[in-house]
Enzyme design. Structure first.
Site, PDB file in Angstrom:
ATOM      1  N   CYS A 119      36.289  39.357  54.314  1.00 53.70           N
ATOM      2  CA  CYS A 119      35.944  38.294  53.352  1.00 53.70           C
ATOM      3  C   CYS A 119      36.047  36.896  53.949  1.00 53.70           C
ATOM      4  CB  CYS A 119      36.829  38.400  52.107  1.00 53.70           C
ATOM      5  SG  CYS A 119      36.603  39.949  51.234  1.00 53.70           S
ATOM      6  N   HIS A 256      35.844  31.446  48.798  1.00 52.66           N
ATOM      7  CA  HIS A 256      35.510  32.868  48.699  1.00 52.66           C
ATOM      8  C   HIS A 256      35.792  33.308  47.268  1.00 52.66           C
ATOM      9  CE1 HIS A 256      35.320  37.073  49.141  1.00 52.66           C
ATOM     10  NE2 HIS A 256      36.625  37.263  49.048  1.00 52.66           N
ATOM     11  N   ASN A 286      32.769  39.860  43.981  1.00 57.55           N
ATOM     12  CA  ASN A 286      33.228  39.568  45.343  1.00 57.55           C
ATOM     13  C   ASN A 286      32.204  40.148  46.327  1.00 57.55           C
ATOM     14  OD1 ASN A 286      34.494  39.526  47.828  1.00 57.55           O
ATOM     15  ND2 ASN A 286      36.486  40.182  47.044  1.00 57.55           N
TER      16      ASN A 286
HETATM   17  O1  UT7 Z   1      38.362  39.528  48.875  1.00 52.94           O
HETATM   18  C1  UT7 Z   1      39.521  40.015  49.473  1.00 52.94           C
HETATM   19  C2  UT7 Z   1      40.675  39.610  48.728  1.00 52.94           C
HETATM   20  N1  UT7 Z   1      40.831  40.379  47.521  1.00 52.94           N
HETATM   21  C3  UT7 Z   1      41.417  39.839  46.517  1.00 52.94           C
HETATM   22  O2  UT7 Z   1      41.761  38.683  46.617  1.00 52.94           O
HETATM   23  C4  UT7 Z   1      41.766  40.665  45.311  1.00 52.94           C
HETATM   24  C5  UT7 Z   1      43.108  40.241  44.839  1.00 52.94           C
HETATM   25  N2  UT7 Z   1      43.614  40.949  43.688  1.00 52.94           N
HETATM   26  C6  UT7 Z   1      43.117  40.821  42.439  1.00 52.94           C
HETATM   27  O3  UT7 Z   1      42.102  40.170  42.234  1.00 52.94           O
HETATM   28  C7  UT7 Z   1      43.866  41.453  41.311  1.00 52.94           C
HETATM   29  O4  UT7 Z   1      45.122  41.878  41.761  1.00 52.94           O
HETATM   30  C8  UT7 Z   1      43.119  42.650  40.661  1.00 52.94           C
HETATM   31  C9  UT7 Z   1      41.931  42.146  39.878  1.00 52.94           C
HETATM   32  C10 UT7 Z   1      42.680  43.624  41.732  1.00 52.94           C
HETATM   33  C11 UT7 Z   1      44.027  43.364  39.696  1.00 52.94           C
HETATM   34  O5  UT7 Z   1      44.561  42.455  38.730  1.00 52.94           O
HETATM   35  P1  UT7 Z   1      46.129  42.471  38.403  1.00 52.94           P
HETATM   36  O6  UT7 Z   1      46.309  41.499  37.319  1.00 52.94           O
HETATM   37  O7  UT7 Z   1      46.837  42.223  39.695  1.00 52.94           O
HETATM   38  O8  UT7 Z   1      46.332  43.910  37.838  1.00 52.94           O
HETATM   39  P2  UT7 Z   1      47.261  45.086  38.396  1.00 52.94           P
HETATM   40  O9  UT7 Z   1      46.731  45.634  39.665  1.00 52.94           O
HETATM   41  O10 UT7 Z   1      48.660  44.611  38.383  1.00 52.94           O
HETATM   42  O11 UT7 Z   1      47.046  46.165  37.252  1.00 52.94           O
HETATM   43  C12 UT7 Z   1      47.407  45.927  35.906  1.00 52.94           C
HETATM   44  C13 UT7 Z   1      47.031  47.133  35.077  1.00 52.94           C
HETATM   45  C14 UT7 Z   1      47.449  48.452  35.715  1.00 52.94           C
HETATM   46  O12 UT7 Z   1      47.903  49.294  34.678  1.00 52.94           O
HETATM   47  P3  UT7 Z   1      49.498  49.558  34.442  1.00 52.94           P
HETATM   48  O13 UT7 Z   1      49.987  50.117  35.738  1.00 52.94           O
HETATM   49  O14 UT7 Z   1      50.061  48.192  34.146  1.00 52.94           O
HETATM   50  O15 UT7 Z   1      49.513  50.503  33.291  1.00 52.94           O
HETATM   51  C15 UT7 Z   1      46.181  49.003  36.273  1.00 52.94           C
HETATM   52  O16 UT7 Z   1      46.144  50.424  36.306  1.00 52.94           O
HETATM   53  O17 UT7 Z   1      45.623  47.214  34.932  1.00 52.94           O
HETATM   54  C16 UT7 Z   1      45.162  48.511  35.286  1.00 52.94           C
HETATM   55  N3  UT7 Z   1      43.821  48.402  35.851  1.00 52.94           N
HETATM   56  C17 UT7 Z   1      42.725  48.437  35.095  1.00 52.94           C
HETATM   57  N4  UT7 Z   1      42.519  48.570  33.770  1.00 52.94           N
HETATM   58  C18 UT7 Z   1      41.253  48.540  33.321  1.00 52.94           C
HETATM   59  C19 UT7 Z   1      43.476  48.230  37.142  1.00 52.94           C
HETATM   60  N5  UT7 Z   1      42.139  48.171  37.246  1.00 52.94           N
HETATM   61  C20 UT7 Z   1      41.643  48.283  35.992  1.00 52.94           C
HETATM   62  C21 UT7 Z   1      40.339  48.276  35.445  1.00 52.94           C
HETATM   63  N6  UT7 Z   1      40.193  48.412  34.125  1.00 52.94           N
HETATM   64  N7  UT7 Z   1      39.227  48.119  36.218  1.00 52.94           N
END
Ligand code: UT7
Length: 329
Positions: A119, A256, A286
């Site tokens: 990225c 980005h 992304n």
């Molecule tokens: O380009 C390279 C760099 N990449 C990035 O910068 C990505 C960085 N990370 C992010 O953008 C975020 O961390 C994410 C968007 C990937 C995730 O957001 P988050 O607020 O960090 O969520 P999380 O991973 O802590 O997950 C929260 C909850 C989880 O459920 P539990 O364990 O709390 O019950 C996940 O299972 O959300 C759940 N979850 C979803 N729910 C519905 C994860 N993906 C999804 C989904 N739909 N697509």
């Protein structure tokens, strides 16, 4: 010596982009994987992404973006001395996407190669091209970010498949005599970083030398998020310090586009108004190395970015890699 004191300055004389025709909305994704439009919009800001058609390859996207940038620059492909393509999704393991673009543009002179920093790739490619120009070795350069990340996704993993899209963006750089003033147009400073200790937080679980397959993208999103805000804030601050500017001098951050919350948190930590950030993650998701030039293209075309504006490009990706470039438009 300050980065401002150079003989040659890399002016960005044009930008172009290309997005595949097919749009995949959050609602359409929610029909195939356990997610909702509300969750995706609230946690990422993404509403839709573009997906390359069957048979449409990264080099096709890159070539279309390059053609548009060349047309805006008003120069023929034959005037280009060097092509650098930032991509983590090449058509084939080799040769490079850049040599395929060179051929598709009908060029037989100059040289072309790929840069792989995921990225952060566009910022890396821009820094490489800038240094070739500063060294006086090339005059006109095409720098392209192009990706077909849809081909790397595990479409059953809701934690990653909702986040990415396909696309390409390109800029034409031209060597101009530097005035060595803060009002010089072009690339004023670049900063690159990497730290391989974080491999396991964001990687693809395949490759020619490990599994002999392409593999799928794997990410520990929450941890990547945390590192992204810290690293991006630091690298923007250092890039400004290198060239004697302050956050208040920046007209537009062109970041980005990984997650709207990362963009807003970084701007806030820098003490900048979030209105100064170009946001396209809602429409493009992304697109890895393509996201900075795609966002640049949108904001130049809609008139927000004007000649003389001070721009900060910044990106972070797998590796980890991260970097920034300060550019006067
Ligand atoms: O380009 C390279 C760099 N990449 C990035 O910068 C990505 C960085 N990370 C992010 O953008 C975020 O961390 C994410 C968007 C990937 C995730 O957001 P988050 O607020 O960090 O969520 P999380 O991973 O802590 O997950 C929260 C909850 C989880 O459920 P539990 O364990 O709390 O019950 C996940 O299972 O959300 C759940 N979850 C979803 N729910 C519905 C994860 N993906 C999804 C989904 N739909 N697509």
């Amino acid at each position: 010596m300050s980065e401002l004191h150079v003989r040659w300055r890399s002016q960005v004389i044009a930008v172009g982009s290309y997005l595949p025709e097919k749009i995949l909305t959050n609602a359409a994704l929610a029909a195939t994987v356990e997610t909702t439009d509300e969750w995706i919009v609230e946690r990422t800001g993404i509403r839709q992404r573009h997906i390359a058609a069957d048979g449409e390859m990264t080099s096709d996207l890159a070539t279309e973006a390059a053609k548009q940038a060349l047309s805006h620059a008003g120069i023929p492909a034959e005037a280009i001395d060097m092509i650098v393509v930032a991509t983590a999704t090449p058509d084939e393991t080799f040769p490079s996407v850049a040599t395929k673009v060179q051929h598709k543009l009908g060029m037989t002179r100059g040289f072309a190669f790929d840069v792989q920093a995921v990225c952060s790739g566009f910022v890396y490619a821009l820094a490489v091209a800038d240094n070739f120009i500063k060294a006086g070795q090339v005059t006109n350069v095409l720098v392209i970010g192009a990706e077909t990340f849809s081909r790397l996704l595990d479409w059953t993993d809701r934690g990653t498949c909702v986040l990415f899209g396909d696309g390409a963006g390109a800029v034409v750089l031209r060597a101009e005599k530097a005035q060595n003033s803060k009002t010089d147009r072009g690339i004023l400073a670049t900063r690159l970083h990497s730290d391989g200790r974080h491999h396991d937080l964001l990687y693809v679980d395949g490759g020619p030398s490990s599994t002999r397959t392409v593999g799928h993208l794997r990410m520990k999103g929450r941890e990547v998020f945390r590192h992204a805000v810290t690293n991006l804030t630091a690298v923007v601050g250092d890039t400004l310090a290198d060239s004697g500017f302050m956050p208040a001098d920046i007209d537009w951050i062109v970041p980005h586009q990984a997650n709207r919350r990362i963009l807003e948190a970084t701007a806030t930590k820098l003490g900048m108004n979030v209105d100064r950030v170009i946001v396209t993650v809602d429409r493009h998701a992304n697109t890895s190395a393509a996201s900075v030039p795609l966002a640049l293209n949108v904001a130049v075309n809609d008139g927000r970015i004007k000649p003389g504006d001070l721009l900060m490009f910044e990106a972070m990706g797998g590796g980890f890699t991260w970097g920034a470039a300060l550019v006067r438009w």
